[in-house]
Enzyme design. Sequence first.
Site, PDB file in Angstrom:
ATOM      1  N   ASP A 181     -53.510  46.810  -5.798  1.00 38.53           N
ATOM      2  CA  ASP A 181     -53.900  47.900  -4.915  1.00 38.53           C
ATOM      3  C   ASP A 181     -52.826  48.218  -3.874  1.00 38.53           C
ATOM      4  O   ASP A 181     -51.864  47.456  -3.689  1.00 38.53           O
ATOM      5  CB  ASP A 181     -55.191  47.540  -4.179  1.00 38.53           C
ATOM      6  CG  ASP A 181     -56.424  47.737  -5.042  1.00 38.53           C
ATOM      7  OD1 ASP A 181     -56.309  48.374  -6.100  1.00 38.53           O
ATOM      8  OD2 ASP A 181     -57.504  47.244  -4.652  1.00 38.53           O
ATOM      9  N   LYS A 203     -55.058  53.248  -3.976  1.00 43.34           N
ATOM     10  CA  LYS A 203     -55.786  54.420  -3.507  1.00 43.34           C
ATOM     11  C   LYS A 203     -55.510  54.593  -2.016  1.00 43.34           C
ATOM     12  O   LYS A 203     -55.465  53.627  -1.269  1.00 43.34           O
ATOM     13  CB  LYS A 203     -57.290  54.265  -3.725  1.00 43.34           C
ATOM     14  CG  LYS A 203     -57.710  54.132  -5.191  1.00 43.34           C
ATOM     15  CD  LYS A 203     -59.212  53.984  -5.290  1.00 43.34           C
ATOM     16  CE  LYS A 203     -59.673  53.938  -6.735  1.00 43.34           C
ATOM     17  NZ  LYS A 203     -59.213  52.725  -7.429  1.00 43.34           N
ATOM     18  N   ASP A 221     -61.068  40.765   0.480  1.00 46.48           N
ATOM     19  CA  ASP A 221     -61.943  40.048  -0.456  1.00 46.48           C
ATOM     20  C   ASP A 221     -62.434  41.047  -1.495  1.00 46.48           C
ATOM     21  O   ASP A 221     -62.875  42.148  -1.143  1.00 46.48           O
ATOM     22  CB  ASP A 221     -63.134  39.441   0.296  1.00 46.48           C
ATOM     23  CG  ASP A 221     -64.019  38.614  -0.617  1.00 46.48           C
ATOM     24  OD1 ASP A 221     -63.943  37.382  -0.542  1.00 46.48           O
ATOM     25  OD2 ASP A 221     -64.787  39.202  -1.418  1.00 46.48           O
ATOM     26  N   MET A 273     -62.757  50.963   7.063  1.00 44.19           N
ATOM     27  CA  MET A 273     -62.322  52.307   6.654  1.00 44.19           C
ATOM     28  C   MET A 273     -62.837  53.381   7.602  1.00 44.19           C
ATOM     29  O   MET A 273     -63.333  54.424   7.190  1.00 44.19           O
ATOM     30  CB  MET A 273     -62.797  52.593   5.218  1.00 44.19           C
ATOM     31  CG  MET A 273     -62.265  51.589   4.196  1.00 44.19           C
ATOM     32  SD  MET A 273     -63.106  51.675   2.587  1.00 44.19           S
ATOM     33  CE  MET A 273     -64.685  50.907   2.973  1.00 44.19           C
TER      34      MET A 273
END
Length: 299
Positions: A77, A99, A132, A212
């Site tokens: 990622d 992303k 995680d 986020m």
Amino acid sequence: MPALSNPLLLKWFNAFMRLSHRALTPLVQQAADIRLPLRGECRAEQVYLVGAGSGDAELLTLKAARLLMQADAVVYDRLVGDDVLALIPSSSERYYVGKARGHHSVPQAEIGALMVKLAREGKSVVRLKGGDPAVFARMGEELDALAAAEIRAAIVPGITAASAAAACMGIPLTDRGHAQQLRFVTAQLCREDGTPDWASLARKDETLVFYMGLSKVSAICHGLRQAGLPDEWPIMLVANASQREQQSLVGSLADMPERLAATPLPSPCLIVVGSVVQRVATTPATLATNFFSAQQTMP
């Protein structure tokens, strides 16, 4: 040394140092003989969903590090740190599927298909995810894709951003005098009505951690104030927790939007709300600035 000008005192000091050296040397040698128990193998035709932690390679689990060094292919990622990626041998295949907010470089379905394809080719696969893998990381969808293809999967937990940020700032997420509960919340506001249940979140006996949520700080502060938390209720923002680029802002629900506008923080950023944040002011500043090379902005 003036304090050791007395000959008798100097003689005693030298004797003490010799004795200390003799006593400690066996312990040092014993420590040097210790070997970390890295056992096991990265099995072919299996996918390992591995937590990369918060970016600091030293915060990886031993199992995660071993699998990274053994895997035939690594699918990783955006939030995986460069120091962690450096553990992957040059002989291993790498696939970036990161992303970013507002832009998905690889659709989730294609990530699942890629893992299935690599495993069916007989390769051992590490799916490396920031933090995680089970905390706001779409692990469930990837497990479903693997299960549908009858591909074996294993999960290796990692240190989630909330734990890393709290440790870097020197505060407990829970404390008997501050919080009896801890809640992780996604700030993506993706419920059907698009709004969290602010009334259930506006409690003084718990710590809230929003993931986020950098673009939603104003909404979070407003929602919690409207639901009953006082204007002066503490809030902390931590960006790039545990990394050299770590930065933080500490303030209140009333003034944090203004503080953030004056001192913008980069993504990823974690939001901690609760009275435990008050402990930042009583923590030695060297904990964050020296150990983690953090940049901290206090009220």
